[in-house]
Design a protein around this motif. Structure first.
Motif, PDB file in Angstrom:
ATOM      1  N   LEU A  96     -77.846  17.703 -38.224  1.00 19.33           N
ATOM      2  CA  LEU A  96     -76.820  16.889 -38.879  1.00 19.33           C
ATOM      3  C   LEU A  96     -75.502  17.000 -38.136  1.00 19.33           C
ATOM      4  O   LEU A  96     -74.809  16.021 -37.901  1.00 19.33           O
ATOM      5  N   MET A  97     -75.191  18.229 -37.762  1.00 18.51           N
ATOM      6  CA  MET A  97     -73.906  18.445 -37.104  1.00 18.51           C
ATOM      7  C   MET A  97     -73.830  17.646 -35.810  1.00 18.51           C
ATOM      8  O   MET A  97     -72.793  17.089 -35.474  1.00 18.51           O
ATOM      9  N   ALA A  98     -74.924  17.598 -35.100  1.00 16.49           N
ATOM     10  CA  ALA A  98     -74.917  16.834 -33.849  1.00 16.49           C
ATOM     11  C   ALA A  98     -74.607  15.374 -34.138  1.00 16.49           C
ATOM     12  O   ALA A  98     -73.807  14.742 -33.445  1.00 16.49           O
ATOM     13  N   LEU A  99     -75.223  14.879 -35.193  1.00 11.19           N
ATOM     14  CA  LEU A  99     -74.961  13.486 -35.560  1.00 11.19           C
ATOM     15  C   LEU A  99     -73.507  13.302 -35.964  1.00 11.19           C
ATOM     16  O   LEU A  99     -72.834  12.363 -35.551  1.00 11.19           O
ATOM     17  N   LEU A 100     -73.038  14.242 -36.779  1.00 17.98           N
ATOM     18  CA  LEU A 100     -71.665  14.132 -37.261  1.00 17.98           C
ATOM     19  C   LEU A 100     -70.679  14.171 -36.104  1.00 17.98           C
ATOM     20  O   LEU A 100     -69.659  13.503 -36.124  1.00 17.98           O
ATOM     21  N   ARG A 101     -71.001  14.973 -35.097  1.00 15.94           N
ATOM     22  CA  ARG A 101     -70.106  15.034 -33.946  1.00 15.94           C
ATOM     23  C   ARG A 101     -70.010  13.666 -33.277  1.00 15.94           C
ATOM     24  O   ARG A 101     -68.936  13.215 -32.913  1.00 15.94           O
ATOM     25  N   GLU A 102     -71.143  13.022 -33.164  1.00 11.79           N
ATOM     26  CA  GLU A 102     -71.123  11.697 -32.533  1.00 11.79           C
ATOM     27  C   GLU A 102     -70.366  10.695 -33.390  1.00 11.79           C
ATOM     28  O   GLU A 102     -69.509   9.959 -32.914  1.00 11.79           O
ATOM     29  N   LEU A 103     -70.712  10.681 -34.679  1.00 13.43           N
ATOM     30  CA  LEU A 103     -70.040   9.752 -35.578  1.00 13.43           C
ATOM     31  C   LEU A 103     -68.549  10.042 -35.602  1.00 13.43           C
ATOM     32  O   LEU A 103     -67.716   9.140 -35.617  1.00 13.43           O
ATOM     33  N   GLY A 104     -68.240  11.354 -35.614  1.00 17.02           N
ATOM     34  CA  GLY A 104     -66.844  11.754 -35.655  1.00 17.02           C
ATOM     35  C   GLY A 104     -66.091  11.267 -34.436  1.00 17.02           C
ATOM     36  O   GLY A 104     -64.976  10.762 -34.554  1.00 17.02           O
ATOM     37  N   THR A 105     -66.698  11.385 -33.277  1.00 17.83           N
ATOM     38  CA  THR A 105     -66.038  10.908 -32.063  1.00 17.83           C
ATOM     39  C   THR A 105     -65.777   9.414 -32.167  1.00 17.83           C
ATOM     40  O   THR A 105     -64.679   8.935 -31.877  1.00 17.83           O
ATOM     41  N   ALA A 106     -66.781   8.704 -32.598  1.00 19.74           N
ATOM     42  CA  ALA A 106     -66.629   7.251 -32.721  1.00 19.74           C
ATOM     43  C   ALA A 106     -65.528   6.921 -33.714  1.00 19.74           C
ATOM     44  O   ALA A 106     -64.660   6.086 -33.459  1.00 19.74           O
ATOM     45  N   TYR A 107     -65.554   7.597 -34.845  1.00 21.87           N
ATOM     46  CA  TYR A 107     -64.577   7.286 -35.886  1.00 21.87           C
ATOM     47  C   TYR A 107     -63.169   7.616 -35.416  1.00 21.87           C
ATOM     48  O   TYR A 107     -62.220   6.877 -35.678  1.00 21.87           O
ATOM     49  N   ARG A 125     -65.401  20.328 -32.289  1.00 21.41           N
ATOM     50  CA  ARG A 125     -65.205  21.654 -32.853  1.00 21.41           C
ATOM     51  C   ARG A 125     -65.335  21.653 -34.364  1.00 21.41           C
ATOM     52  O   ARG A 125     -65.669  22.659 -34.975  1.00 21.41           O
ATOM     53  N   THR A 126     -65.040  20.508 -34.964  1.00 19.63           N
ATOM     54  CA  THR A 126     -65.076  20.465 -36.423  1.00 19.63           C
ATOM     55  C   THR A 126     -66.497  20.623 -36.943  1.00 19.63           C
ATOM     56  O   THR A 126     -66.746  21.418 -37.840  1.00 19.63           O
ATOM     57  N   PHE A 127     -67.379  19.829 -36.370  1.00 21.68           N
ATOM     58  CA  PHE A 127     -68.721  19.813 -36.926  1.00 21.68           C
ATOM     59  C   PHE A 127     -69.594  20.875 -36.265  1.00 21.68           C
ATOM     60  O   PHE A 127     -70.460  20.580 -35.443  1.00 21.68           O
ATOM     61  N   GLN A 128     -69.311  22.104 -36.607  1.00 18.37           N
ATOM     62  CA  GLN A 128     -70.071  23.244 -36.118  1.00 18.37           C
ATOM     63  C   GLN A 128     -70.395  24.116 -37.317  1.00 18.37           C
ATOM     64  O   GLN A 128     -69.571  24.280 -38.202  1.00 18.37           O
ATOM     65  N   VAL A 129     -71.567  24.669 -37.294  1.00 25.83           N
ATOM     66  CA  VAL A 129     -71.892  25.602 -38.370  1.00 25.83           C
ATOM     67  C   VAL A 129     -71.892  27.040 -37.873  1.00 25.83           C
ATOM     68  O   VAL A 129     -72.012  27.972 -38.656  1.00 25.83           O
ATOM     69  N   SER A 130     -71.745  27.195 -36.554  1.00 26.61           N
ATOM     70  CA  SER A 130     -71.927  28.539 -36.015  1.00 26.61           C
ATOM     71  C   SER A 130     -70.878  29.528 -36.523  1.00 26.61           C
ATOM     72  O   SER A 130     -71.146  30.712 -36.638  1.00 26.61           O
ATOM     73  N   HIS A 131     -69.694  29.008 -36.843  1.00 22.48           N
ATOM     74  CA  HIS A 131     -68.654  29.941 -37.269  1.00 22.48           C
ATOM     75  C   HIS A 131     -68.798  30.344 -38.734  1.00 22.48           C
ATOM     76  O   HIS A 131     -68.071  31.194 -39.218  1.00 22.48           O
ATOM     77  N   LEU A 132     -69.696  29.714 -39.417  1.00 23.76           N
ATOM     78  CA  LEU A 132     -69.811  30.012 -40.845  1.00 23.76           C
ATOM     79  C   LEU A 132     -70.473  31.369 -41.057  1.00 23.76           C
ATOM     80  O   LEU A 132     -71.491  31.675 -40.438  1.00 23.76           O
TER      81      LEU A 132
END
Lengths: 187, 847
Positions: free
Chosen positions: B478-489, B165-172
């Motif tokens: 980018l957001m898709a990548l960040l979501r993956e990285l974020g999950t891992a982190y 939910r964090t790495f989304q741009v749709s709500h901006l």
């Protein structure tokens, strides 16, 4: 308890320390001497240099007092003397005493040296063959070679047994293999 | 105002090119001349960027300015200077009792708000206001999902932000928080005063016709804006590079089609070129390409440029589709997710043909571009204006912008070279050396721009809405990548190391093979006490990015654990040579000396590590461990406490406190602290093992066994858990189970003397004197130095006479284990321990 021994096998304390079984604790202690010639005192006794030495300047016995801030386990004491250089200054009989302060010292070890050159290792054990725990160690030079009056000592090191890494294996000792050691603690 | 503008522009120009002394000098003159907030801010920025936060702080403080940008910079300086309360009062308005709500802060700081919130969060977390800190981080992320560091901090603090939910741009609502306000709009708006009115495409009030008319000229002028840097040759030399990565092979496979039109390709390569020489102009929209704050400028520019390209490309659409499908086989080994962009690329092309029909935009940019250098006037102004509105975020943008280049080489040449280049492989290794994310961004942008334009059928609707749409799509990758990285982190920060490893392994190869990801993998294995794997990954990081210092302290500890003296020593040397101010380097050096048993020296180095960075938690812990080995328990305790104070989730320090208590035989306290550590790192078998041992010492045998069973379930490879379980069985008189356990242990660690020693003891207890002596003698063989003087004791009949008598009464004659003869340690296969033991043998002989 008092035992008398003649000189112990030659050793290299630095190598002892490298094996990780003992460590030098003299640096944590306060050192004092019964007497010394100016410029030949504690600094020279503890400077890791075999060319400098402590030279006493008074009556026998000559004393080295080592006081620890807390009760310390002492595994052995290493003394460097060199008969070839010091001749009649070389101690021939050394007494090791332990206690909590100057007034309750007890002799734990007496050794006789016969023209020693190099390190002399004196193990300190109690009657159960375990290293003693003490606040104070006194090294007394009772006599010198050729009835010399003053004494030379070049280095003294106090070793404490190394505590194992990790816990819980007091009754067993240390792990030997890396495979086990790597699991024995977190860093 | 107009008079001073060139000066400001010159200052920004200096700043953007790292000529700090010049910038400072000019800014000081400007400030002396014009005592305005702007000038002050410019001067402070110059100071701050040249690494003088103290000076920036002083002038900002003296002036007592009220403009948000100055206050923001002041807060930053305060933070750098560790004036936390002052920083907070600057941000929240002086009144500490009644601190402003985040909303007020947001409205006050505008597009700086997310950064202001980040600063506030840091202040709060350093002043023990955890919940508020977390709130502020969350808020900043919400405003600007590009702020990875906020996410990282949240994870480090033990929060569990949802990466999906964090790495989304749709709500901006708009990207002003992420990119700042649109510089082109500003530029245009301010241009309305001056006579250069041609660039009006982005201002909302212009009508379509104007837009279309101006479009053809826009690129040039905008380019001029960017044209401050000398044209870079690299733009046209993509062929230098070779591409190792199959995905990019895919890119370049598609690209040759449009490349037959030299102009168009070249035009786009202006955009990609300044930043990334290797990126094919379009093709696959990489889902994972990060785009950063400055994407906006380019997004704005691209529509004006792209139509011409798309027109030409539309013709080749069919053959392209074929190629795409054939390509897919080629890219087949890629992760399946990767294929989607390829498929998506088709509709893009088909729709571009619409574009060509509906819109008459056929600007031929190539002839116009060479004019670029001929218009220096607007260049100056515009670059200044950009910078002007963007003071704080300049850093991100400026290098890119300035690299935008007017192509000079004739189009024919370009064409051939580029098509050649496209067939060639482009290098990723080269990419790695730079800020790759920046580069990939252009990929995303150009391709997504295409899509948008085609979607809109070329008709320019509301340019602002369109721009927003465009930005959202381009940042989705980018957001898709960040979501993956974020999950891992997140998994890693919760010490779900296996899950984290899975996530990281699923990353696309070009990201997987970066130092950041690999070192995270190393950390994950490290936390699993799989030091071999950890060392493998860390050494790969060293190979790929020898300049990387982050997490190298863990590498050094892993090497310490494995007792790899030589590697550790090399690492320490290299790191210190590289950066003497890095705590990781000093930690590595300390570990190196600790492994050499020079604990006093190690302590000195760990103290140095603390000295160079007092917030570096791990250095305190290492220092504490070192003090524990030299038995200075008080000092050790204070080190561990400092570590815990800085980071309460640093479980190593809790563990350290536990070891101190257990050394002092205060087992209850030890258990509490070990459990505290375990509550952070719930999977650690080493921690569980320690808890088990402590519980055993507290006579809670059943509990201890349970704990150890847990530990073994978590990590079946951990020999110590089994060893302790055996010794507890032995102590509890369950000899058969103990022996069984020890038999298994012999398989795992055939060289461990203690295993044989304990087996011998069990046999002695059982009255199997022969077996007992056999095991004792093996134990002595494996540890000839006799550090375990207990062995001697156990063998010596005189010492054990009374015990032996006692034993015979408790012997169970039925339990006889005659089977051990085969497992003589001398014949065991050489494992890790073998080398070590033989090394020791040698050294013993040489003694």
């Amino acid at each position: 308890m008092m035992t008398t021994k003649t000189a112990v096998e030659p050793v290299d304390p630095v190598r002892e320390e490298r094996t990780g079984k003992v460590r030098e604790v003299g640096s944590q202690a306060i050192w004092s001497l019964s007497s010394c010639k100016p410029g030949f005192g504690v600094d020279q006794l503890r400077d890791d240099c075999m060319d400098t030495y402590w030279q006493s300047d008074g009556q026998l016995p000559h004393l080295v007092n080592i006081q620890f801030r807390r009760k310390t386990t002492v595994h052995d004491i290493c003394i460097f003397t060199d008969y070839k250089l010091d001749e009649s200054y070389t101690p021939s009989r050394i007494s090791i005493r332990a206690g909590t302060n100057f007034n309750d010292l007890q002799e734990v070890e007496v050794i006789d040296l016969n023209e020693p050159t190099g390190w002399v290792l004196i193990p300190i054990k109690d009657i159960h063959e375990k290293p003693i725990r003490t606040f104070m160690i006194q090294i007394a030079v009772i006599s010198n070679h050729q009835n010399g009056r003053d004494t030379h000592m070049r280095q003294i090191k106090i070793h404490s047994p190394m505590e194992f890494r990790g816990i819980g294996i007091e009754e067993f000792g240390n792990y030997v293999t890396v495979a086990c050691q790597q699991y024995s603690c977190i860093r | 105002m107009i008079v001073q503008e060139p000066v400001q522009a010159a200052i920004w120009h200096c700043l953007n090119h790292y000529a700090y002394p010049d910038a400072i000098f000019l800014a000081e003159r400007l400030y002396a001349e014009v005592d305005s907030d702007d000038a002050l801010f410019l001067l402070a920025t110059c100071y701050y960027r040249s690494g003088k936060p103290g000076q920036a702080y002083s002038i900002l403080r003296n002036k007592g300015t009220s403009s948000p940008q100055c206050r923001y910079l002041l807060a930053r300086c305060c933070l750098d200077l560790q004036k936390l309360s002052e920083a907070e009062s600057v941000l929240t308005g002086g009144d500490t009792a009644r601190s402003k709500s985040f909303d007020e802060l947001v409205s006050e700081f505008g597009d700086q708000a997310c950064f202001a919130l980040q600063i506030l969060a840091r202040i709060c977390s350093q002043t023990e206001r955890r919940s508020k800190a977390a709130e502020a981080y969350v808020q900043s992320l919400k405003l600007n999902p590009f702020l990875w560091h906020s996410f990282e901090e949240l994870c480090n603090r033990g929060e569990k932000p949802d990466p999906l939910r964090t790495f989304q741009v749709s709500h901006l609502e708009n990207f002003s928080m992420c990119h700042g306000n649109n510089p082109v709009v500003n530029f245009v708006n301010s241009c309305e005063h001056s006579s250069c009115s041609s660039i009006t495409n982005s201002s909302a009030n212009t009508n379509e016709a104007t837009v279309l008319n101006t479009i053809s000229s826009t690129p040039i002028q905008l380019l001029n804006c960017f044209n401050t840097a000398p044209p870079s040759v690299r733009v046209f030399t993509p062929e230098e590079s070779s591409l190792a990565n199959p995905l990019n092979a895919g890119h370049s496979g598609i690209a040759p089609l449009p490349s037959t039109r030299g102009k168009s390709v070249r035009f786009r390569s202006i955009f990609s070129g300044g930043i990334s020489p290797v990126t094919p102009s379009f093709g696959v929209q990489p889902l994972d390409s990060p785009s950063y704050c400055d994407s906006l400028q380019m997004a704005y520019l691209s529509p004006t440029l792209v139509p011409s390209t798309t027109l030409t490309e539309a013709n080749d659409q069919k053959s392209l589709a074929k190629r795409v499908s054939s390509l897919r086989a080629h890219v087949g080994q890629l992760i399946s997710r990767k294929e989607t962009p390829l498929q998506q690329s088709k509709p893009v092309f088909s729709q571009t043909s619409n574009t060509s029909n509906t819109s008459n935009i056929v600007p031929t940019p190539s002839p116009t571009t060479p004019q670029a250098p001929l218009q220096p006037g607007s260049v100056r102004r515009s670059s200044r204006l950009f910078s002007n509105s963007y003071s704080v975020k300049e850093n991100n943008k400026s290098p890119n912008r300035n690299k935008f280049v007017t192509p000079k080489s004739p189009s024919g040449k370009t064409k051939s070279r580029i098509s050649k280049a496209n067939r060639n492989k482009t290098s990723f290794s080269e990419l790695n050396e730079r800020n790759r994310s920046e580069k990939e961004k252009t990929e995303t942008i150009t391709s997504s721009d295409l899509k948008i334009i085609s979607n809109n059928g070329g008709s320019v609707l509301n340019p602002i809405m369109q721009a927003l749409q465009m930005q959202k799509q381009s940042s989705e990758g980018l957001m898709a990548l960040l979501r993956e990285l974020g999950t891992a982190y997140l998994h890693l920060s919760q010490f779900n190391c296996r899950k984290a490893i899975d996530c990281l392994n699923n990353l696309p190869p070009q990201h997987y093979s970066t130092g950041w990801v690999l070192s995270l993998l190393g950390k994950a294995y490290y936390e699993l006490t799989d030091y071999q794997q950890a060392v493998r990954y860390f050494s790969e990081v060293r190979e790929r990015e020898p300049y990387r210092l982050q997490l190298m302290e863990l590498y050094s500890t892993a090497l310490w654990q494995l007792q790899k003296e030589v590697t550790l020593s090399t690492l320490a040397q290299d790191l210190v040579a590289q950066d003497r101010l890095s705590p990781a380097a000093w930690c590595a050096t300390g570990n190196c000396f600790s492994l050499q048993k020079e604990h006093d020296t190690a302590i000195k180095f760990f103290q140095r590590a603390v000295q160079v960075d007092p917030t570096f938690v791990y250095a305190y812990t290492l220092l504490g461990h070192e003090y524990v080995t030299t038995e200075e328990l008080d000092k050790a305790m204070s080190c561990f406490r400092s570590a815990v104070r800085i980071d309460a989730r640093h479980y190593n320090a809790w563990y350290g406190i536990g070891t101190i208590y257990s050394k002092q035989e205060r087992y209850l306290l030890a258990e509490i602290h070990f459990k505290r550590a375990l509550s952070i790192n719930t999977q650690s078998s080493v921690l569980l093992c320690h808890i088990g041992v402590v519980q055993h010492a507290l006579q809670k045998t059943e509990k201890a066994l349970q704990t150890l069973n847990n530990a073994i379930a978590n990590d079946p490879k951990n020999p110590l858990c089994k060893f302790h379980r055996a010794s507890i069985y032995f102590a509890a008189g369950r000899h058969a189970e103990a022996l069984k356990e020890l038999e298994e242990l012999k398989e795992i660690v055939p060289k461990e003397s203690l295993v044989y020693y304990l087996t011998g003891k069990v046999h002695k207890k059982l009255g199997n004197t022969h077996l007992a002596l056999m095991h004792f003698s093996w134990a002595t063989d494996l540890d000839p130095k006799g550090a375990n003087s207990q062995i001697k004791e156990a063998i010596d009949p005189a010492l054990n006479h009374s015990q032996a008598e006692e034993d015979t009464s408790t012997t169970h004659p039925g339990e006889d284990y005659p089977s051990e003869g085969s497992s003589a340690p001398q014949h065991e296969s050489s494992q890790e321990g073998a080398e070590f033991v033989s090394m020791r043998d040698e050294s013993d002989e040489s003694l």
